[in-house]
Design an enzyme around this catalytic site. Structure first.
Site, mmCIF file in Angstrom:
data_model
loop_
_atom_site.group_PDB
_atom_site.id
_atom_site.type_symbol
_atom_site.label_atom_id
_atom_site.label_comp_id
_atom_site.label_asym_id
_atom_site.label_seq_id
_atom_site.Cartn_x
_atom_site.Cartn_y
_atom_site.Cartn_z
ATOM 1 N N LYS A 11 0.642 -1.433 -0.257
ATOM 2 C CA LYS A 11 0.078 0.378 0.256
ATOM 3 C C LYS A 11 0.605 1.612 0.015
ATOM 4 C CE LYS A 11 -4.280 -1.800 1.714
ATOM 5 N NZ LYS A 11 -5.520 -1.607 3.363
ATOM 6 N N ARG A 59 -3.776 -10.397 5.465
ATOM 7 C CA ARG A 59 -3.823 -10.191 4.405
ATOM 8 C C ARG A 59 -2.260 -9.762 2.850
ATOM 9 N NH1 ARG A 59 -6.447 -6.901 0.555
ATOM 10 N NH2 ARG A 59 -8.106 -8.280 -0.421
#
Length: 271
Positions: A214, A248
């Site tokens: 991210k 995740r």
């Protein structure tokens, strides 16, 4: 760290979307997606998380039927071929219902079951659910996110959603929580959440975290999306040491190795 923590589990990402921020368009065809799932399982994934709608910043919603067409055949194919836990990343009640009918075990909802009918859809099943915090919606969530205290505000939101789930008939034992890194948060907010992740143990439910590749990783490393492995592993390791139980990620093999080291560290003298 919560008492008697559950084992660490790694969730591998399977995006069947044309526009996801990291791997959009790579697994749009069913056979390609099945091959990707097979590789994730070989690499050690405990859970595969299938998503048919991008939730990256700026993303637009996908029509229900299009999402069903992307997700349901893959869930069925994975359940027919592999012995693995299947999560479906969706906000839509009908996608939840049909995915569970063909073999999904978990619903991973970035909207925390706030869409009309979502609570009822989940309550009618035995599936587990991950409730995530998001300020705003994907299309606009990164437009000047604001909090009084990001950790307290996110924790309050998640507690309220847990209460809503319980009132709808969804038992606590079926619920996971996700503070929503990158979903309506500035980079400062993201790292405040990571620094104070232990605060969420007060809710006494397992924590899922997703920071893989991210912008919070790119912001501090200066790396492009595909070059954020080292930073993603660092973030995952910190989160796991602070008590996150489900990680995740895109890079399963490397994360599994990192989590083995975390688990050995937590067990310490018991090895």
């Amino acid at each position: 760290m919560p008492k008697n923590p559950k084992p660490l589990r790694v969730m591998g990402i399977v995006n069947v979307t044309p526009d996801s921020f990291s791997d959009g368009g790579e697994y749009n065809h069913l056979n390609d997606a099945i091959d990707h799932v097979a590789q994730l399982i070989k690499d050690g994934a405990d859970i595969v998380d299938i998503g048919g709608e991008s939730t990256r910043p700026g993303a637009y919603s996908v029509a229900e039927q299009e999402e069903l067409d992307r997700v349901v055949p893959l869930v069925k194919a994975v359940r027919d071929r592999f012995d693995v836990a299947i999560s479906v990343d969706t906000t839509k009640p009908q996608v939840m219902t049909e995915s569970i009918e063909v073999g999904a075990n978990i619903i991973n909802d970035v909207n925390a079951l706030r869409e009309k009918g979502a609570l009822e859809a989940l309550a009618a099943t035995n599936a587990e659910v991950c409730l995530m915090h998001m300020q705003g919606e994907p299309r606009s969530m990164q437009h000047n996110p604001n909090y009084d205290d990001v950790v307290c505000d996110v924790k309050t939101f998640l507690q309220e959603r847990v209460i809503a789930c319980e009132k709808a008939g969804i038992e606590r034992e079926r619920i996971w929580l996700d503070p929503g890194f990158g979903f309506g948060k500035s980079q400062r907010h993201n790292y405040q959440l990571l620094q104070r992740l232990q605060a969420f143990h007060e809710l006494q439910l397992p924590l899922l975290v997703g920071m893989s590749r991210k912008s919070m990783i790119g912001h501090v490393t200066g790396r492009e999306v595909k070059d954020r492995l080292a930073g993603s592993l660092a973030a995952a390791t910190i989160a796991a040491m602070k008590g996150a139980r489900i990680i995740r990620v895109h890079d399963v093999k490397e994360t599994v190795d990192a989590m083995k080291v975390v688990a050995a560290t937590i067990e310490g003298e018991h090895l």
